[in-house]
Design an enzyme around this catalytic site. Structure first.
Site, short mmCIF file in Angstrom:
data_model
loop_
_atom_site.label_atom_id
_atom_site.label_comp_id
_atom_site.label_asym_id
_atom_site.label_seq_id
_atom_site.Cartn_x
_atom_site.Cartn_y
_atom_site.Cartn_z
N GLU A 5 36.94 -41.60 8.97
CA GLU A 5 37.89 -42.60 9.53
C GLU A 5 39.33 -42.42 8.74
OE1 GLU A 5 37.36 -44.28 12.26
OE2 GLU A 5 35.35 -43.64 12.23
N ASP A 7 35.85 -34.78 10.67
CA ASP A 7 35.02 -34.44 9.88
C ASP A 7 35.33 -33.51 8.77
OD1 ASP A 7 33.10 -35.88 11.28
OD2 ASP A 7 32.06 -34.24 12.66
ZN ZN Z 1 35.84 -40.14 14.40
#
Ligand code: ZN
Length: 425
Positions: free
Chosen positions: A289, A370
């Site tokens: 996030e 990611d």
């Molecule tokens: Zn995401």
């Protein structure tokens, strides 16, 4: 048959374009859903090799059945949505609503315009209601996700309606006022209003409105807190607080998010996430996030959305003066409010085929976030967290590739995890 033949010949070219676009959108949606259900069912009896030993066959089959049930309901919604759009336009629904309100309010006035737009919103919500009820109390309940009671469901609905009215009515009034006063360039002022309005909502929703629906408590777990603070320091972030939200009040699906602007951000974890994931896994999810924030994904998406809305409002500014635009869509009354509502219910039929581009853009951001998480936390922890979340949310591991390319904001599980595994240190 002569009658219908004549009717077809006398059909306005834009009516034909609209009907063709509506039919195409509906058929493509249904076709993608059929493919998705077929693909998920064909892969129902074997866990993909990449997940063997990590996800049980029973969980995999539950995900397949859950996906199929949700997609089938979605197909019915697609049909209902197409019928409703036809009903509002060529079916004469908008004209009928406009005529009814003309008996009470002055035609073309502000009250008439707001009544027309609000009544269209109410009719659409009433048509949506049985689907929402079925989704929550039949599908979500059958798969063990629903924790909402009927009382809470309707209390939420009332609050959402109040919030919608609070936001929509002033915005509609502003638009109608600008359309009446600002001459040919009204759409530019309307766009500036829209941008300001979006920014205010973006700020108020997570800080103010969300409290109408949920409770927030400071994160108590000192161990988890110090791990998260370690991550924030590593990423160069300052936070205005770590909170846990009572998501479990409604559903057992889990999530995490950030709210706020600038350096002072609040971090919110769903209680369902805290109870299910181990602390290093929570840190990895938060790192993902943080990646979205650090890479300015929110601002990039907003910039694109504002650019698109400028183009859309310019188009509306032109269409509003074209008589055929109203006539071809089954409307006799020309008014600013009618043009607004007609335009905004019809536009999605023409922009539907842009969906894959928006989804692709979003999936690229997910990969970037990611990769950021892999750099600032452990990729292996994120993989473990994702596997748990896929399992808990009964998210399918085997989506139909075309369906996924069209709609999915997140990359398919296998692709996402295999890429993370190459980034593992
Ligand atoms: Zn995401």
């Amino acid at each position: 048959m002569t009658l219908s033949h004549n009717r077809f010949r006398s059909m306005h070219w834009f009516t034909a374009v609209f009907l063709a676009a509506l039919a195409l959108t509906t058929v493509v949606r249904l076709w993608l859903s059929r493919r998705h259900i077929g693909h998920v069912s064909a892969n129902r009896n074997a866990v993909p090799a990449e997940f063997e030993g990590r996800i049980a066959l029973a969980a995999h089959q539950k995900a397949a059945d859950y996906t199929a049930a949700k997609t089938q309901l979605g197909m019915l919604e697609t049909l209902a949505g197409a019928a409703l759009l036809w009903g509002f336009t060529l079916g004469g629904g908008l004209q009928l609503l406009s005529d009814v309100w003309e008996r009470i309010f002055e035609a073309g006035g502000y009250a008439h315009g707001i009544a027309l737009i609000v009544s269209v919103a109410i009719v659409s919500s009433v048509i949506d209601l049985p689907f929402a009820l079925y989704r929550t109390f039949v599908i979500e309940a059958r798969f063990g996700f629903n924790r909402t009671s009927l009382a809470l469901f309707f209390a939420d609905l009332a609050k959402q309606a109040a919030l919608g009215a609070l936001l929509l009515v002033p915005l509609v009034f502003c638009f109608l006022w600008l359309m009446a006063r600002m001459g040919a360039m009204w759409w530019l002022y309307a766009w500036a209003t829209w941008v300001a309005f979006s920014l205010v909502v973006q700020f108020l929703y997570p800080t103010v409105f969300v409290r109408w629906f949920n409770k927030f408590t400071p994160l108590e777990d000192a161990g988890l807190r110090s791990r998260i603070e370690g991550l924030l320091t590593k990423c160069g972030f300052r936070s205005r607080g770590l909170f846990v939200m009572d998501g479990s009040k409604r559903s057992s699906h889990g999530n995490a998010y950030f709210t706020g602007f600038g350096a002072a951000k609040r971090i919110v974890l769903f209680d369902t996430l805290v109870s299910r994931l181990a602390p290093p896994e929570i840190v990895a999810v938060l790192a993902h996030e943080l990646g979205h924030f650090s890479l300015r994904h929110v601002w990039k998406r907003m910039g694109l959305a504002f650019g698109a809305s400028l183009a859309i409002l310019w188009l509306l500014g032109w269409l509003i003066g074209q008589d055929w635009f109203y006539a071809a869509l089954g409307v006799r009354s020309h008014s600013a409010a009618m043009a607004l509502v007609l335009f905004f219910i019809v536009v999605p039929v023409f922009t539907f085929l842009l969906h894959p581009l928006a989804s692709l853009y979003s999936r690229l951001h997910e990969f970037e976030a990611d990769a950021y998480a892999a750099r600032h936390a452990e990729a292996g922890d994120l993989v473990r967290a994702l596997v748990k979340l896929y399992e808990d949310n009964a998210a399918t591991l085997t989506p139909d590739p075309l369906h996924s390319a069209f709609y999915d904001s997140h990359p398919p599980a296998m692709l996402r995890i295999s890429r993370l595994q190459t980034q593992q240190t």
